[in-house]
Motif scaffolding. Structure first.
Motif, PDB file in Angstrom:
ATOM      1  N   ILE A   1      25.972  45.027   4.956  1.00 36.77           N
ATOM      2  CA  ILE A   1      25.800  45.824   3.744  1.00 36.77           C
ATOM      3  C   ILE A   1      25.818  47.277   4.170  1.00 36.77           C
ATOM      4  O   ILE A   1      25.074  47.682   5.066  1.00 36.77           O
ATOM      5  CB  ILE A   1      24.445  45.524   3.072  1.00 36.77           C
ATOM      6  N   LEU A   2      26.664  48.065   3.556  1.00 37.11           N
ATOM      7  CA  LEU A   2      26.729  49.485   3.853  1.00 37.11           C
ATOM      8  C   LEU A   2      26.609  50.240   2.546  1.00 37.11           C
ATOM      9  O   LEU A   2      26.836  49.667   1.475  1.00 37.11           O
ATOM     10  CB  LEU A   2      28.081  49.826   4.499  1.00 37.11           C
ATOM     11  N   ASP A   3      26.303  51.527   2.655  1.00 40.46           N
ATOM     12  CA  ASP A   3      26.200  52.278   1.397  1.00 40.46           C
ATOM     13  C   ASP A   3      27.527  52.239   0.640  1.00 40.46           C
ATOM     14  O   ASP A   3      27.571  52.091  -0.567  1.00 40.46           O
ATOM     15  CB  ASP A   3      25.710  53.711   1.630  1.00 40.46           C
ATOM     16  N   ARG A   4      28.636  52.294   1.416  1.00 44.61           N
ATOM     17  CA  ARG A   4      29.908  52.328   0.698  1.00 44.61           C
ATOM     18  C   ARG A   4      30.292  50.977   0.079  1.00 44.61           C
ATOM     19  O   ARG A   4      30.955  50.926  -0.940  1.00 44.61           O
ATOM     20  CB  ARG A   4      31.031  52.857   1.578  1.00 44.61           C
TER      21      ARG A   4
ATOM     22  N   PRO B   1      12.513  36.008   2.821  1.00 51.23           N
ATOM     23  CA  PRO B   1      12.668  37.111   1.872  1.00 51.23           C
ATOM     24  C   PRO B   1      13.569  38.214   2.448  1.00 51.23           C
ATOM     25  O   PRO B   1      13.719  38.320   3.663  1.00 51.23           O
ATOM     26  CB  PRO B   1      11.242  37.644   1.691  1.00 51.23           C
ATOM     27  N   ILE B   2      14.132  39.011   1.575  1.00 50.91           N
ATOM     28  CA  ILE B   2      14.928  40.154   2.016  1.00 50.91           C
ATOM     29  C   ILE B   2      13.993  41.117   2.749  1.00 50.91           C
ATOM     30  O   ILE B   2      12.931  41.455   2.221  1.00 50.91           O
ATOM     31  CB  ILE B   2      15.570  40.869   0.811  1.00 50.91           C
ATOM     32  N   PRO B   3      14.329  41.548   3.961  1.00 48.05           N
ATOM     33  CA  PRO B   3      13.435  42.454   4.684  1.00 48.05           C
ATOM     34  C   PRO B   3      13.151  43.711   3.862  1.00 48.05           C
ATOM     35  O   PRO B   3      14.024  44.206   3.157  1.00 48.05           O
ATOM     36  CB  PRO B   3      14.227  42.807   5.942  1.00 48.05           C
ATOM     37  N   VAL B   4      11.911  44.183   4.004  1.00 50.89           N
ATOM     38  CA  VAL B   4      11.469  45.299   3.166  1.00 50.89           C
ATOM     39  C   VAL B   4      12.361  46.518   3.339  1.00 50.89           C
ATOM     40  O   VAL B   4      12.756  47.160   2.365  1.00 50.89           O
ATOM     41  CB  VAL B   4      10.016  45.660   3.518  1.00 50.89           C
ATOM     42  N   ASN B   5      12.736  46.811   4.585  1.00 50.52           N
ATOM     43  CA  ASN B   5      13.525  48.034   4.793  1.00 50.52           C
ATOM     44  C   ASN B   5      14.891  47.927   4.115  1.00 50.52           C
ATOM     45  O   ASN B   5      15.398  48.881   3.561  1.00 50.52           O
ATOM     46  CB  ASN B   5      13.659  48.350   6.286  1.00 50.52           C
ATOM     47  N   VAL B   6      15.450  46.728   4.121  1.00 44.65           N
ATOM     48  CA  VAL B   6      16.753  46.526   3.479  1.00 44.65           C
ATOM     49  C   VAL B   6      16.610  46.677   1.965  1.00 44.65           C
ATOM     50  O   VAL B   6      17.394  47.367   1.309  1.00 44.65           O
ATOM     51  CB  VAL B   6      17.329  45.136   3.825  1.00 44.65           C
ATOM     52  N   ASP B   7      15.579  46.062   1.451  1.00 46.17           N
ATOM     53  CA  ASP B   7      15.382  46.107   0.010  1.00 46.17           C
ATOM     54  C   ASP B   7      15.175  47.538  -0.479  1.00 46.17           C
ATOM     55  O   ASP B   7      15.723  47.957  -1.492  1.00 46.17           O
ATOM     56  CB  ASP B   7      14.164  45.241  -0.349  1.00 46.17           C
ATOM     57  N   ARG B   8      14.391  48.284   0.303  1.00 52.81           N
ATOM     58  CA  ARG B   8      14.145  49.687  -0.060  1.00 52.81           C
ATOM     59  C   ARG B   8      15.445  50.479  -0.089  1.00 52.81           C
ATOM     60  O   ARG B   8      15.724  51.240  -0.997  1.00 52.81           O
ATOM     61  CB  ARG B   8      13.221  50.339   0.975  1.00 52.81           C
TER      62      ARG B   8
ATOM     63  N   LEU C   1      18.453  49.384  -0.365  1.00 46.54           N
ATOM     64  CA  LEU C   1      19.326  48.928  -1.452  1.00 46.54           C
ATOM     65  C   LEU C   1      18.928  49.609  -2.754  1.00 46.54           C
ATOM     66  O   LEU C   1      19.776  50.099  -3.497  1.00 46.54           O
ATOM     67  CB  LEU C   1      19.225  47.407  -1.616  1.00 46.54           C
ATOM     68  N   ALA C   2      17.608  49.632  -2.989  1.00 43.49           N
ATOM     69  CA  ALA C   2      17.114  50.253  -4.212  1.00 43.49           C
ATOM     70  C   ALA C   2      17.590  51.705  -4.276  1.00 43.49           C
ATOM     71  O   ALA C   2      18.016  52.206  -5.321  1.00 43.49           O
ATOM     72  CB  ALA C   2      15.601  50.186  -4.258  1.00 43.49           C
ATOM     73  N   GLU C   3      17.558  52.345  -3.113  1.00 46.72           N
ATOM     74  CA  GLU C   3      17.962  53.736  -3.066  1.00 46.72           C
ATOM     75  C   GLU C   3      19.457  53.885  -3.350  1.00 46.72           C
ATOM     76  O   GLU C   3      19.899  54.757  -4.073  1.00 46.72           O
ATOM     77  CB  GLU C   3      17.654  54.259  -1.669  1.00 46.72           C
ATOM     78  N   TRP C   4      20.225  52.981  -2.739  1.00 41.93           N
ATOM     79  CA  TRP C   4      21.683  53.071  -2.887  1.00 41.93           C
ATOM     80  C   TRP C   4      22.140  52.831  -4.321  1.00 41.93           C
ATOM     81  O   TRP C   4      23.098  53.412  -4.776  1.00 41.93           O
ATOM     82  CB  TRP C   4      22.377  52.084  -1.941  1.00 41.93           C
ATOM     83  N   VAL C   5      21.456  51.911  -4.991  1.00 41.83           N
ATOM     84  CA  VAL C   5      21.887  51.695  -6.367  1.00 41.83           C
ATOM     85  C   VAL C   5      21.218  52.682  -7.311  1.00 41.83           C
ATOM     86  O   VAL C   5      21.385  52.608  -8.515  1.00 41.83           O
ATOM     87  CB  VAL C   5      21.633  50.254  -6.860  1.00 41.83           C
ATOM     88  N   GLY C   6      20.423  53.599  -6.709  1.00 46.27           N
ATOM     89  CA  GLY C   6      19.864  54.675  -7.514  1.00 46.27           C
ATOM     90  C   GLY C   6      18.796  54.219  -8.480  1.00 46.27           C
ATOM     91  O   GLY C   6      18.718  54.671  -9.613  1.00 46.27           O
ATOM     92  N   ARG C   7      17.953  53.289  -8.011  1.00 48.73           N
ATOM     93  CA  ARG C   7      16.887  52.853  -8.899  1.00 48.73           C
ATOM     94  C   ARG C   7      15.641  53.693  -8.731  1.00 48.73           C
ATOM     95  O   ARG C   7      14.534  53.193  -8.674  1.00 48.73           O
ATOM     96  CB  ARG C   7      16.548  51.389  -8.613  1.00 48.73           C
ATOM     97  N   GLY C   8      15.876  54.986  -8.516  1.00 54.11           N
ATOM     98  CA  GLY C   8      14.730  55.873  -8.540  1.00 54.11           C
ATOM     99  C   GLY C   8      13.981  56.026  -7.240  1.00 54.11           C
ATOM    100  O   GLY C   8      12.764  56.092  -7.220  1.00 54.11           O
ATOM    101  N   GLY C   9      14.715  56.073  -6.134  1.00 57.15           N
ATOM    102  CA  GLY C   9      14.133  56.463  -4.859  1.00 57.15           C
ATOM    103  C   GLY C   9      12.991  55.581  -4.408  1.00 57.15           C
ATOM    104  O   GLY C   9      12.897  54.412  -4.736  1.00 57.15           O
TER     105      GLY C   9
END
Lengths: 461, 487
Positions: free
Chosen positions: A407-410, A436-443, A445-453
């Protein structure tokens, strides 16, 4: 139909001819007596062996083709043609065979004539061939050091190819082939890489043999034949999503079996006896068998095809492709030494089982992937439909015994820009994940899809 | 255990997904570690890489490629890719051929140095293994161990075993001093046996920085390098070998020695030249991972916390207008980071805290606020040693350092580290800095990274952390407010 039934249906003159041939001393006018005497004789291993020797001498190639044939019922022209390969003229040949007890004429209600080899006789013929050949092949009981076994790689790479066409804009040349750049990229993603330098002449082995290396050409032609990829008028290659999803609902082994069937169908044109050859191999190579001795047995069925010498046909078109299809594996101890050949367990299944009977190790609802803290998605249980969804927001990094996506930002950006459903994708990772999805990955991802930092989490330890 | 082999030589190993449970039949008594090296440590799936070095070692121990392949076929979930089989066969074959070439010639070194480990000093098991791996391995080799695992101990023990005239190269003066103190404490050598930048050819053990070694005089001559070359050391120890700037590699590697030992915490470089280290010094002969040592209680566990600090006001405006280089600088020097750092020091006031940064002016500003000393490039050597000693002894609770202290400084008492800014996306620096608090003192340590939110630093931090993540560390990401709500 078994021998006893065939004899019961046979005319008295046929039975008399067989009895004479077998030198039986029974009353020639009692049908019951004739049938019983013939059965007794042909069921006696000793006298059957004697007859088989004689039939071999007389029919040679014809008998082999009939023994290995998928069917045991033949039309008149068909059987005449088969018998003619041993050098008999058609009328006499047929009469002769009918008098020997392994071929029978069958009249059915529609008054069409069929020729039938009783199933138990065909089996006996096959066993006999197998026994004779086994005496001639060299086998070994220990494992060769190096083993080239591609397992289901062909299927994985087919999926990779389809995913690639789906994800990228694949443009075609005027002659309808993919540009070299695409072929190169595919080779990097494929589990099995082929050289993309092609020899000058290439034809006969499928629709796109000329454009692609052998294995890719087969995968491509198959996908085209199934209607999954479409060469569009505007020189673009696309995937028909309906056809693709229909195909992917099949079990994996069923998919692979279709590919194998397609191979036999395509390569049968340059190699007319391909089916018999594969059947011969299947009967013989359940242990590690020397390639040379196996070739010696198959050689009578192999002819040159233009620039392909019989040994090229054997090595490049048959053995190599069967290895690609996971049907066979090749082993050796050192580079210059003898090659050893073996049909795989998978191969036995694919060659002998019907589609419906093919067991599939895949059960769809089980946990199948792991999301690693370094943003890799490791697919532990292959599932093409699931992977197609994974690929919406990730890209294939390496394929092998298992497939790794990253998974990459692009890739996330790309998925969003194509309007794919991120939440559904994330839910897939969560439900099919072994953990579970590792916390750092989930965080991230949230950032990349712009769900409010970053949500302000507590610092509790 | 289930193993999935990949064509690139990676072996994905899952311990939880054992559907066949067939590993009871492990009659070959081989393990994965015998021929592969773990490269990513995750809970679910650990990733190994087939290691040519270990294969060769195995071959020297009398195992054959057949043994390895047979074992691999037993545990693998799929056929072994042909490339992997070829690697295994080729490496194990070459090992037997190259055996003579690689091991040390039995000709004894010119001078026998009278040195022994002090009797009361005992090596830990993995340290002993590292020493043996080098002694029994190829003439030149690299030992990779996380910070705090005792690389100096291992180097010293090797020196004491070989008893050869030795040159030790270290990245900076403080590290040289540390080597000196260590040799005095651990071995029977006395001060007069050691030559620290003194150029005295009579002394059997010399210690120098890389910088001094390759320094040119006014005529542009590499005088010192030439003199060292003439002295003919039989053993050269390259401390923190991965930090060597690329252009120094060749120069220092020119030193002819019967044996060369590289010591490193992190064989990872942003310039991708790890291969240079291996080709100029030697292959990795021993490697151990922080996670294993932490599990065994040899290293303190560490929590990594990435603190997101907002970039606001003037700084944000400048940032938005700035060029790419400006953006990095502005985000790194975000003034709000100083508040955050101050708050962290307040939270941990009872503990010794090390603050690290790339740009020096914020470091000095922070020093004023905290009334704590700064060590940067301009700090005198003697002053640096004094501050380090004072920090070690407990006279100082906060020490602020620039990147001069990234590596090779033993600060075993620090349990909190704060990273204000770093050298772009350097994975090596991140690991080095974490290493400053990776010490065997039992107490959990905390490593804070301050990252300006919604700036290029976020992406950089992500890259910096990737190496440690693969080593099994996890980063918590928190907003700066969390610091003020108490921890």
């Amino acid at each position: 139909m078994r021998l006893s039934e065939c004899l019961n249906h046979a005319s008295i003159s046929t039975l008399q001819a067989i009895a004479q041939n077998l030198h039986l001393s029974c009353t020639m006018y009692s049908k019951l007596d004739l049938v019983q005497s013939i059965l007794e004789s042909l069921r006696n291993p000793l006298s059957l062996a004697e007859q088989l020797d004689q039939w071999h001498e007389e029919w040679d190639v014809s008998l082999r083709r009939i023994a290995l044939h998928r069917r045991n019922v033949f039309a008149k022209e068909e059987i005449e043609h088969l018998l003619a390969s041993a050098g008999h003229d058609t009328v006499n040949g047929l009469q002769k065979a009918l008098a020997q007890g392994w071929l029978f004429l069958q009249n059915d209600s529609s008054r069409r004539r069929f020729y039938i080899v009783p199933t138990d006789m065909q089996m006996a013929l096959r066993d006999d061939f197998q026994r004779r050949w086994r005496a001639r092949v060299e086998v070994r009981t220990d494992d060769p050091l190096v083993q080239m076994d591609e397992g289901m790689a062909a299927l994985h790479d087919l999926h990779t190819f389809l995913q690639y066409v789906q994800q990228r804009e694949v443009r075609l040349t005027a002659s309808g082939a993919m540009y070299k750049r695409h072929v190169q990229q595919l080779m990097e993603l494929f589990e099995i890489e082929e050289s993309i330098e092609l020899p000058q002449w290439r034809f006969g082995y499928g629709r796109r043999t000329y454009d692609y290396p052998d294995r890719l050409a087969l995968l491509y032609d198959f996908a085209y034949d199934e209607g999954i990829v479409i060469e569009r008028q505007d020189e673009r290659l696309t995937v028909d999503p309906t056809r693709l999803s229909e195909f992917l609902t099949l079990g994996r082994k069923t998919q692979l079996r279709r590919l194998l069937r397609f191979y036999v169908r395509t390569y049968r044109r340059p190699i007319p006896r391909l089916h018999d050859i594969i059947e011969t191999i299947r009967l013989l190579a359940d242990a590690w068998t020397s390639n040379t001795s196996l070739y010696a047995i198959c050689a009578p069925q192999i002819q040159a095809f233009y620039y392909d010498q019989p040994t090229d046909v054997w090595d490049q078109r048959i053995v190599k492709m069967l290895v690609h299809l996971g049907v066979a594996r090749i082993g050796y101890d050192d580079d210059s030494g003898e090659r050893w050949f073996q049909i795989t367990k998978l191969g036995q299944e694919l060659l002998t089982q019907d589609e419906a009977d093919l067991p599939d190790e895949l059960t769809y609802q089980q946990a199948a992937l792991v999301v690693q803290p370094n943003f890799e998605i490791v697919v532990m249980v292959p599932d093409a439909r699931m992977e197609a969804q994974i690929a919406e927001f990730a890209e294939l990094k390496s394929s092998g015994a298992l497939r790794v996506y990253r998974i990459l930002d692009r890739t996330v950006e790309r998925g969003l820009s194509l309007g794919r459903d991120f939440e559904a994708w994330r839910a897939l990772l969560a439900t099919r994940g072994m953990a579970p999805i590792p916390v750092n990955v989930d965080r991230m991802l949230a950032e990349w899809v712009g769900r409010g930092g970053i949500q302000a989490a507590g610092l509790g330890s | 255990m289930v193993v999935y082999p990949q064509a690139d030589g990676r072996l994905y190993v899952s311990r939880s997904l054992d559907r066949s449970g067939h590993l009871g039949t492990n009659h070959s008594s081989l393990t994965l570690d015998d021929f592969a090296q773990p490269i990513q440590f995750f809970d679910e799936v650990t990733v190994y890489q087939v290691s040519p070095l270990r294969l060769r070692e195995l071959a020297r121990g009398g195992r054959s490629a057949g043994d390895v392949l047979q074992y691999l076929r037993q545990v693998a979930q799929a056929p072994i890719p042909i490339q992997v089989q070829r690697t295994i066969i080729a490496e194990m074959k070459s090992a037997s051929l190259a055996l003579q070439e690689l091991t040390v010639k039995s000709t004894a070194p010119a001078a026998d140095v009278a040195i022994a480990l002090r009797q009361e000093k005992v090596l830990r098991a993995y340290q002993y293994n590292a020493v043996q791996a080098f002694l029994n391995g190829p003439a030149h080799g690299v030992i990779v161990m996380p910070c705090g695992a005792g690389k100096t101990v291992v180097g010293t023990a090797i020196l004491a075993s070989l008893r050869m005239p030795t040159l030790i190269l270290a990245p900076n003066e403080a590290a040289c001093e540390q080597w000196k103190q260590h040799l005095l404490a651990w071995t029977t050598l006395s001060e007069c046996d050691l030559d620290v930048h003194a150029d005295n050819p009579d002394k059997p053990v010399a210690i120098a920085t890389y910088g001094r070694l390759v320094a040119r005089d006014r005529q542009g001559q590499l005088r010192r390098l030439e003199r060292y070359r003439q002295r003919g050391f039989a053993l050269v120890i390259y401390d923190e070998v991965h930090t060597l700037p690329a252009r120094w590699f060749r120069l220092t590697a020119e030193l002819a020695a019967a044996r060369k030992l590289g010591l490193s915490a992190t064989l990872v470089r942003e310039d991708g030249r790890v291969g240079d280290v291996l080709s100029l010094v030697g292959p990795v002969v021993f490697q151990t991972q922080a996670r294993d040592l932490t599990d065994a209680g040899h290293l303190a566990p560490v929590r990594c916390v990435e603190v997101r600090v907002p970039l606001t006001g003037r700084d944000r405006q400048d940032y938005e207008r700035g060029s790419a280089a400006d953006k990095h600088r502005i985000a790194a020097q975000n003034r709000s980071k100083l508040d955050a750092a101050t708050q962290i020091c307040a939270l941990h006031r009872a503990e010794r805290t090390l603050v690290m940064g790339y740009y020096t002016s914020p470091l000095h500003e922070l020093a004023n606020r905290l009334r704590a000393p700064v060590i940067d490039g301009r700090t005198l050597h003697s002053e640096r040693l004094r501050l380090y000693n004072e920090f070690r002894a407990g006279g100082l609770t906060v020490l602020i350092v620039s990147r001069v202290a990234n590596a090779a400084i033993d600060l075993p008492s620090a349990t909190v580290a704060v990273q204000l800014s770093g050298l772009y996306g350097s994975r090596q620096e991140e690991a080095q800095r974490l290493g400053r608090i990776l010490r065997p003192n039992g107490k959990q340590a905390i490593f804070y990274s301050l990252v300006s939110d919604q700036t290029v630093e976020v992406k950089r931090a992500f890259h910096r952390q990737s190496y440690l993540v693969e080593q099994g560390y996890t980063y918590e990401i928190v907003a700066v407010d969390a610091l003020y709500r108490g921890g």
